[in-house]
Write an enzyme that holds these catalytic residues in place. Sequence first.
Site, PDB file in Angstrom:
ATOM      1  N   LEU A 119       2.679  19.902 -46.821  1.00 56.76           N
ATOM      2  CA  LEU A 119       1.564  20.765 -46.459  1.00 56.76           C
ATOM      3  C   LEU A 119       1.367  20.791 -44.948  1.00 56.76           C
ATOM      4  CD1 LEU A 119      -1.865  20.678 -48.105  1.00 56.76           C
ATOM      5  CD2 LEU A 119      -1.711  20.156 -45.692  1.00 56.76           C
ATOM      6  N   HIS A 120       1.149  21.984 -44.398  1.00 54.27           N
ATOM      7  CA  HIS A 120       0.850  22.122 -42.976  1.00 54.27           C
ATOM      8  C   HIS A 120      -0.002  23.369 -42.752  1.00 54.27           C
ATOM      9  CE1 HIS A 120       4.777  23.963 -43.828  1.00 54.27           C
ATOM     10  NE2 HIS A 120       4.490  24.859 -42.894  1.00 54.27           N
ATOM     11  N   VAL A 121      -0.934  23.245 -41.813  1.00 52.03           N
ATOM     12  CA  VAL A 121      -1.851  24.334 -41.473  1.00 52.03           C
ATOM     13  C   VAL A 121      -1.341  24.995 -40.203  1.00 52.03           C
ATOM     14  CG1 VAL A 121      -4.225  24.978 -40.924  1.00 52.03           C
ATOM     15  CG2 VAL A 121      -3.783  23.043 -42.463  1.00 52.03           C
TER      16      VAL A 121
END
Length: 160
Positions: A119-121
Amino acid sequence: GWRANYVQSIGRDLPPAGEGSIFSRIIDSGMSDEEANIVHRGATCFVILNAFPYGTGHSLVLPYREVANLESLDDGEQTELWATVTDLVRAVKTAYAPDGVNVGLNLGRAAGGSVSEHLHVHVLPRWTGDANFMTSIANTRTLPEALVDTAAKLRAAWPS
């Protein structure tokens, strides 16, 4: 002049394929923050520049722990992740004075997640008119600045 060197060097300095996502391999590689284009490190999350940015300043906020789903973050990771996203938006606004900022996640490969296991924003400064013909017609992106310079600007603008 630097653009050709940048394009030709992509992937050369990255850790070799192996266990874990590219982000986990970078963290475990022993590379310095400058070599890895890491802008900020917190207790559970960090900020790294996108190696294939849509535009100048395109950065990623992610937990050190490799998780695919937002609901898999523990309370501490959730709190720090969103606080770090907020700090990065402040740094981007200070360093680049954009007209707007995109903040988003692509959860799962079907949602467009290229590294869906970690997960990465995405945080991406935007300017009026920045979606030009290069991206629309030639599927090419133009960057007026080297990643090392972007990282230095964001580090200098990071809120204390």
